[in-house]
Design an enzyme around this catalytic site. Structure first.
Site, PDB file in Angstrom:
ATOM      1  N   GLY A  85      -6.780 127.710  19.577  1.00  0.00           N
ATOM      2  CA  GLY A  85      -5.925 128.700  20.230  1.00  0.00           C
ATOM      3  C   GLY A  85      -6.019 130.101  19.654  1.00  0.00           C
ATOM      4  N   GLU A  86      -7.170 130.455  19.073  1.00  0.00           N
ATOM      5  CA  GLU A  86      -7.272 131.776  18.447  1.00  0.00           C
ATOM      6  C   GLU A  86      -7.178 132.913  19.459  1.00  0.00           C
ATOM      7  OE1 GLU A  86     -10.139 134.360  15.439  1.00  0.00           O
ATOM      8  OE2 GLU A  86     -10.262 132.174  15.466  1.00  0.00           O
ATOM      9  N   GLU A 119     -15.146 122.591  19.667  1.00  0.00           N
ATOM     10  CA  GLU A 119     -14.291 123.179  20.698  1.00  0.00           C
ATOM     11  C   GLU A 119     -14.934 124.433  21.280  1.00  0.00           C
ATOM     12  OE1 GLU A 119     -10.508 125.688  21.817  1.00  0.00           O
ATOM     13  OE2 GLU A 119     -11.730 125.970  20.039  1.00  0.00           O
TER      14      GLU A 119
END
Length: 290
Positions: A85-86, A119
């Site tokens: 979720g950066e 991811e």
């Protein structure tokens, strides 16, 4: 966190990695509001650049409606580190938010690295260099072979090897590749240059001349063909010719070269530096010129 299991090119290993992430909104997990100042990016994040326009659009949305999907973090010695979720984290900072919804999970170093790399590979919008560095991270940090990485992510071994070769490019050319001035195909063509010291120069020419991949291939082929001609190997002199040459050098006090062919015929070359030196040699040889 929504995971697309059918993401192109990824092997079954990716599903196993993310299997426990599919329950991000599970009732058993608590969503907390964490201060942005307490959160740090994942140290294993392969992505070096983020699309500023896309980040700004996400920031505008967050400013209006907030963050719908919590980020995933783990507790660290100094606050929290992002697992996933950066982009939401960065956009929230741009939007002027002070906190962000997050789920705290316990996860070890190896799994955190694996998730960060896979991811991002799943998203398939990394630059070629970032993708190459992601594969290198898996190889170095997890002690995997290229074949094991290939099996793990569902890409062929030559595919992995071609990306890893990009890491051998010189820094200037890497920068052109990272910023999109050079394509992956152009970078691979540059790697075929026999003289590796020419890579940066040829890369700059390809950019300034607007070369297509095909044009660059032809140019590299031409450079590789223009090899300096090897010097003809000089025949080894006999002991007699060497002795004769040395005797003449001592006698004439100048450079002398004595050579002969296979039939025994040859020539003597005597060097002089000026007319005065030539006259000196004539005197030594007892030769008079009318």
């Amino acid at each position: 966190m929504a995971i697309n299991k059918n993401s192109k090119g990824l092997g079954r290993g990716i599903d196993a990695i993310f299997s426990d992430f599919e329950s991000a909104n599970n009732d058993q997990e608590v969503v907390e509001e964490l201060a942005l100042t307490d959160i740090r990016p994942n140290p294993y994040q392969p992505r070096k650049t983020f699309d500023e326009t896309a980040l700004q659009e996400l920031a505008d949305s967050i400013r209006q409606s907030g963050v719908f999907q919590p980020i995933i973090v783990r507790k660290s010695l100094n606050g929290y580190e992002i697992i996933a979720g950066e982009r939401r984290f960065r956009a929230s900072k741009i939007a002027g938010k002070e906190t962000i919804p997050a789920i705290v999970r316990e996860i070890d170093e190896q799994r955190m690295m694996e998730i960060a790399v896979l991811e991002n590979l799943q998203r398939e919008d990394l630059t070629p260099l970032e993708e190459a560095e992601a594969y290198q991270t898996l190889i170095q940090k997890l002690s995997l072979t290229q074949a094991e990485v290939s099996e793990r992510i569902g890409k062929s071994r030559p595919y992995i090897a071609n990306y890893l070769r990009l890491l051998t490019l010189p820094d200037v050319t890497k920068k052109y590749l990272q910023t999109g001035k050079l394509s992956m195909a152009q970078a691979r063509t540059l790697l075929s240059l026999k003289n590796k010291e020419e890579i940066d120069t040829v890369a700059e020419k390809a950019i300034s001349d607007g070369m297509t991949v095909r044009q660059l291939e032809q140019y590299v082929l031409q450079l590789n063909a223009d090899k300096p001609k090897t010097k003809t190997k000089q025949p080894v002199k006999s002991a007699y010719l060497t002795a004769t040459e040395n005797a003449l050098i001592d006698k004439l006090a100048t450079k002398v070269k004595v050579s002969a062919n296979k039939r025994g015929a040859g020539k003597i070359e005597i060097k002089y530096t000026s007319v005065r030196d030539l006259n000196r040699l004539l005197d030594v040889l007892n030769i008079e010129i009318d």
